[in-house]
Design a protein around this motif. Structure first.
Motif, mmCIF file in Angstrom:
data_model
loop_
_atom_site.group_PDB
_atom_site.id
_atom_site.type_symbol
_atom_site.label_atom_id
_atom_site.label_comp_id
_atom_site.label_asym_id
_atom_site.label_seq_id
_atom_site.Cartn_x
_atom_site.Cartn_y
_atom_site.Cartn_z
ATOM 1 N N UNK A 64 -5.628 -25.066 0.477
ATOM 2 C CA UNK A 64 -5.573 -23.857 1.304
ATOM 3 C C UNK A 64 -4.340 -23.025 0.975
ATOM 4 N N UNK A 65 -3.212 -23.681 0.782
ATOM 5 C CA UNK A 65 -1.968 -22.983 0.429
ATOM 6 C C UNK A 65 -2.130 -22.278 -0.917
ATOM 7 N N UNK A 66 -2.707 -22.993 -1.908
ATOM 8 C CA UNK A 66 -2.915 -22.390 -3.221
ATOM 9 C C UNK A 66 -3.813 -21.158 -3.103
ATOM 10 N N UNK A 67 -4.898 -21.276 -2.333
ATOM 11 C CA UNK A 67 -5.836 -20.154 -2.193
ATOM 12 C C UNK A 67 -5.134 -18.926 -1.622
ATOM 13 N N UNK A 68 -4.290 -19.124 -0.608
ATOM 14 C CA UNK A 68 -3.577 -18.004 0.009
ATOM 15 C C UNK A 68 -2.495 -17.426 -0.891
ATOM 16 N N UNK A 69 -1.734 -18.287 -1.539
ATOM 17 C CA UNK A 69 -0.569 -17.838 -2.306
ATOM 18 C C UNK A 69 -0.882 -17.435 -3.742
ATOM 19 N N UNK A 70 -1.909 -18.018 -4.336
ATOM 20 C CA UNK A 70 -2.160 -17.806 -5.762
ATOM 21 C C UNK A 70 -3.617 -17.390 -6.038
ATOM 22 N N UNK A 71 -4.534 -18.123 -5.478
ATOM 23 C CA UNK A 71 -5.949 -17.953 -5.804
ATOM 24 C C UNK A 71 -6.519 -16.586 -5.499
ATOM 25 N N UNK A 72 -6.194 -16.060 -4.331
ATOM 26 C CA UNK A 72 -6.738 -14.733 -3.964
ATOM 27 C C UNK A 72 -6.338 -13.666 -4.959
ATOM 28 N N UNK A 73 -5.066 -13.659 -5.327
ATOM 29 C CA UNK A 73 -4.579 -12.642 -6.267
ATOM 30 C C UNK A 73 -5.251 -12.815 -7.637
#
Length: 109
Positions: A64-73
């Motif tokens: 979830x942290x990766x998706x918010x911080x990296x994945x979305x962008x």
């Protein structure tokens, strides 16, 4: 994430983008482990090839942290680059260990 790529129009551009931009971007922050880029061998249609990016994470919270911080962008930039020319979809999976007792309980009657 899986990608369905048109071999006649987008393949070279896609592979270069994955190597130079997408794969380095998704590994920022070192939250993903064991990142793999693989070709799907399943026939998905005329002039289409499937690829997949797979990675491991320590737990669902890290995902979830990766998706918010990296994945979305990374996803936004990918879609800016390719628009609707390449079909993408993501699936979150978990390894399943099958023990003898679990396997025997799941057998059909």
């Amino acid at each position: 994430t899986s990608f369905h790529v048109d071999t006649e129009r987008e393949l070279s551009h896609f592979l270069t983008y994955m190597r130079d931009t997408y794969l380095p971007a998704i590994q920022e922050g070192s939250l993903l482990q064991n990142v793999r880029f693989v070709r799907l061998l399943t026939d998905i249609g005329d002039n289409l090839i499937g690829y997949c990016v797979m990675a491991d994470v320590r737990d669902l919270q890290v995902m979830k942290k990766w998706k918010l911080e990296v994945g979305r962008k990374a996803d936004e930039n990918f879609h800016k680059e390719f628009g609707d020319k390449i079909l993408t979809f993501s699936t979150t999976m978990k390894d399943v260990e099958l023990t003898t007792s679990v396997a025997s309980k799941s057998k059909p009657s």
